[in-house]
Design a protein around this motif. Structure first.
Motif, short mmCIF file in Angstrom:
data_model
loop_
_atom_site.label_atom_id
_atom_site.label_comp_id
_atom_site.label_asym_id
_atom_site.label_seq_id
_atom_site.Cartn_x
_atom_site.Cartn_y
_atom_site.Cartn_z
N TRP B 41 -1.03 5.96 -7.71
CA TRP B 41 -2.45 5.78 -8.02
C TRP B 41 -2.80 4.30 -8.09
O TRP B 41 -3.81 3.85 -7.54
N TRP B 44 -2.96 2.81 -4.69
CA TRP B 44 -4.23 3.16 -4.04
C TRP B 44 -5.36 2.29 -4.60
O TRP B 44 -6.16 1.73 -3.86
N THR B 48 -8.82 -0.79 -3.55
CA THR B 48 -10.24 -0.48 -3.77
C THR B 48 -10.84 -1.51 -4.72
O THR B 48 -10.11 -2.30 -5.30
N PHE B 60 -13.23 1.58 -0.78
CA PHE B 60 -12.03 1.03 -0.16
C PHE B 60 -12.29 -0.43 0.21
O PHE B 60 -13.32 -0.75 0.80
#
Lengths: 437, 300
Positions: B41, B44, B48, B60
């Motif tokens: 997480w 990711w 962003t 993003f």
């Protein structure tokens, strides 16, 4: 060996059963307690950051509200003030588990209201519960507005003031016939008076404790800088400030602290005053209960006006409604009622030293009789709040970084010029970051 | 040669194949839930621009956060502080621990007292350590400055002077955590076989010779372990610095972990904070691999 393997399997089964039973028990117990006394849907969840003397007074006020209005059931959660409090508040609002009402410094509004983390108040509802809009200090009320909506209802103003020992100051001729501080109109004046005080008493002059604290040096600087009327605009990519005026104020602070408190930390300054080693201390009014308890003939005044116009670093504790996607109307009403009840009984709050925002209290005879609170109440008319930006305000990183730069000047390890540069480069750092709010 | 019939063996093996995973399952669940998932997480998020306030649209951002991190002077200076702290603290934490262990092991009377005294600070929670040292470091009339004054020296701004703050933090850290390494060394010392010393004594080796030629080589494996653990622990420093100086004065003690914390939790920029975390994570992995290589080569 079959015997062994059976027992191992039995053990495993037993362990699994035991584990699931253990996992279930607290869940069942929790069900019971949710239905019982811990909390219910009607309770008003109230987050605040008052501990110590103010915390006890706030607790009293809430208990009184509960007695007066039994159907209102406030549940207060006390969290330690500072950066962590504001992080929790933002996360609670963003994560959809916000309390019904919370306390926030009005100087932090710029980091919360624009991002939709707060809901606006309904002033008509507040009036219905006994607090009309013109009964709140107009200066701080205006600061609590964003996008022309009231997001923060002020409870108080808490200025950075001065406390003094009336006996000692009087003997040095620094009080007028009414026992008030004589006007000291410029830095030179003030430093002369400080030197005289030191000579007359053989003790320390004015003290201020700036070390081991993340706001104190900034409070001192910001109050005096605001008196110069210089700009401090952080709304563009480049800050607009008056470097000469900054330097002038820093120079004065260095001279002020040099003889007596060049390395003094926050508790040491309080101790110096309460043990009568110094008759004059720059301090937040929230320490007044501490000073009153020391048996000194206590005087207090707004920050002396040494740079042209009156101004005092200040902030205001306000009530906010952390954003809820789908607020329960009854609880929203309850939140309004709770705040109105606290405001109308804020004479109790004044005892902590704060200047209430609810004008009928400040204008009352009972308040005028509060000594020395009444003598610095005018400081609330010239509050110098932190410059407006998403990263400024009480408990912010900005204040902590400004303090660190100023501390280097005060302890003599940095020149005035390099301190101004350092403060500006810190500001540049914040301005270079995108606004996340 | 096994005497157990093959059929029985097969069922036993089958059973253990089934029960084995069951035993590790609880750990695996926690490992996945609290390490693998957040790790993924976080990775990711680092691509962003998500914000803690939930208001950033979390769009993003590609490599923008990483690009910003690489040109962020504050990140580099905090990484520099972390490196300085690691060097300044790791060396004494190994050397002092070794000296303490040798002193205790060489048969001082009242061994239990020394063991207790050396290890005790390690048992204190960081909040207590912070309170003790904040008092000792107090500017003005604090105990340490009073001692300096007694020998005619000027007081030091232990936590407020950029020249001394990092040293003060190192001092606190060594005082607080050296006990753990001390215990590891003590255990290793007790495992050195006595006959080596006896043989050396017969050959006429003196105390120094025995130290250099027997004790230290026998401790090599432990030293390697301590050094690796210590460097990793020092690189991850956060709590005592946060409590003592909040990274000050002038950011001179702010470690990279605090910069990550400040960026993510008081600056609300989760995406960017994640990117810095991953930059730091990469550095930690590279360093760990290098260290393991170094020590395993020595072993061989």
């Amino acid at each position: 060996m079959p015997g062994r393997s059976t027992s191992r399997r039995a053990l495993l089964r037993g362990a699994l059963f035991g584990a699931s039973a253990a996992a279930l028990t607290p869940a069942l117990a929790a069900c019971g307690s949710v239905a019982g006394a811990v909390s219910s849907d009607a309770d008003i969840q109230f987050w605040h950051l008052f501990s110590g003397a103010d915390g006890a007074l706030m607790q009293n006020m809430i208990a009184d509200v509960e007695k007066r209005v039994p159907e209102l059931r406030p549940r207060s959660t006390v969290l330690e003030w500072g950066a962590a409090y504001y992080t929790k508040l933002a996360m609670a609002s963003a994560g959809g588990r916000a309390p019904d009402v919370a306390v926030m410094h009005v100087s932090r509004l710029a980091g919360y209201a624009p991002g939709g983390l707060l809901d606006p108040w309904d002033l008509d509802l507040l009036a219905e519960f006994g607090v009309a809009r013109d009964e709140l200090n107009p200066k701080v009320s205006a600061l609590g507005r964003y996008d022309d909506k009231p997001f923060a209802i002020p409870l108080d103003t808490h200025p950075f003031v001065v406390f003094y020992d009336r006996d000692v100051m009087d003997k040095s001729g620094l009080l007028d016939s009414q026992g008030k501080l004589i006007p000291l109109e410029n830095p030179e004046n003030f430093l002369e008076a400080a030197a005289k005080l030191r000579k007359d008493t053989g003790k320390l002059g004015p003290v201020v404790g700036v070390f081991s604290d993340t706001a104190q040096a900034w409070r001192l600087f910001w109050g005096f800088y605001s008196q110069t009327g210089g700009p401090f605009d952080l709304s563009e990519k480049k800050p607009r400030v008056d470097e000469d005026k900054m330097a002038k104020v820093i120079d004065f602070i260095k001279k002020l602290t040099a003889p007596d408190c060049r390395t003094m930390d926050y508790p040491a300054a309080i101790a110096a005053f309460t043990t009568r080693r110094s008759p004059f201390v720059f301090s937040g009014e929230w320490e007044s209960a501490t000073y009153r308890g020391s048996g000194i003939d206590l005087g207090a005044a707004p920050l002396p006006t040494l740079f042209g116009r009156p101004a005092t670093q200040a902030d205001s504790h306000t009530f906010v409604l952390p954003h809820q996607d789908d607020p329960d109307p009854a609880r929203r009403r309850g939140a309004h009622r709770l705040v109105a009840e606290i405001l109308t009984s804020s004479l109790t709050w004044a005892k902590a030293g704060h200047v209430p925002a609810y004008l009928p209290v400040v204008e009352s005879k009972a308040y005028a009789a509060l000594d020395p609170q009444a003598s610095y109440a005018p400081a609330a008319d010239h509050p110098a709040l932190d410059p407006q930006a998403w990263f400024t305000g009480s408990g912010s990183d900005f204040q902590a970084r400004m303090c660190q730069a100023l501390q280097s000047a005060i302890n003599g390890s940095a020149s005035t010029g390099s301190t101004v540069k350092k403060m500006l480069s810190e500001i540049d750092f914040f301005l270079s970051k995108p606004n996340p709010a | 040669m096994s005497t157990v019939p093959t059929g029985v063996r097969r069922t036993a093996a089958g059973r253990s194949r089934r029960t084995g995973p069951l035993f590790v399952a609880p750990f695996l669940v926690f490992f996945v839930l609290f390490l693998v998932v957040p790790l993924g997480w976080g990775l990711w998020m680092s691509f962003t621009d998500s914000s803690l306030t939930g208001r950033g649209d979390g769009a993003f951002a590609g490599l923008a956060n990483y690009a910003e991190a690489l040109t962020d002077a504050e990140m580099w200076s905090s990484l520099g502080n972390t490196a300085v702290f690691t060097v300044l603290s790791s060396v004494p934490l190994v050397v002092v621990a070794l000296i303490m262990a040798l002193l205790v092991h060489t048969g001082l009377p009242g061994q239990w007292l020394w063991r207790l005294a050396y290890f005790m600070p390690y048992l204190l929670p960081v909040a207590v350590v912070w309170q003790i040292w904040l008092m000792l470091f107090q500017p003005g009339q604090g105990p340490l400055n009073s001692m300096l004054g007694a020998v005619g020296l000027d007081g030091i701004g232990w936590l407020t002077d950029t020249k001394f703050a990092m040293w003060a933090v190192v001092l606190v850290t060594v005082w607080w955590t050296v006990g753990f390494n001390f215990l590891l060394y003590l255990a290793a010392l007790q495992a050195v076989p006595d006959h080596l010393y006896e043989a050396a004594a017969i050959d006429g080796a003196g105390a120094w010779r025995r130290l250099w030629s027997i004790t230290l080589p026998q401790l090599r494996r432990t030293t390697g372990l301590i050094a690796v653990l210590q460097v990793l622990a020092s690189l991850k420093v956060f709590d005592q610095i946060y409590l003592l100086t909040r990274g000050g004065p002038d950011g001179s003690t702010r470690p990279v972990v605090e910069y990550i914390y400040d960026t993510g939790f008081t600056g609300y920029r989760l995406g960017y904070a994640s990117a810095i975390s991953y930059v730091f994570f990469a550095i930690l992995i590279v360093l760990s691999i290098a260290q393991f290589r170094l020590f395993s080569r020595r072993e061989a």
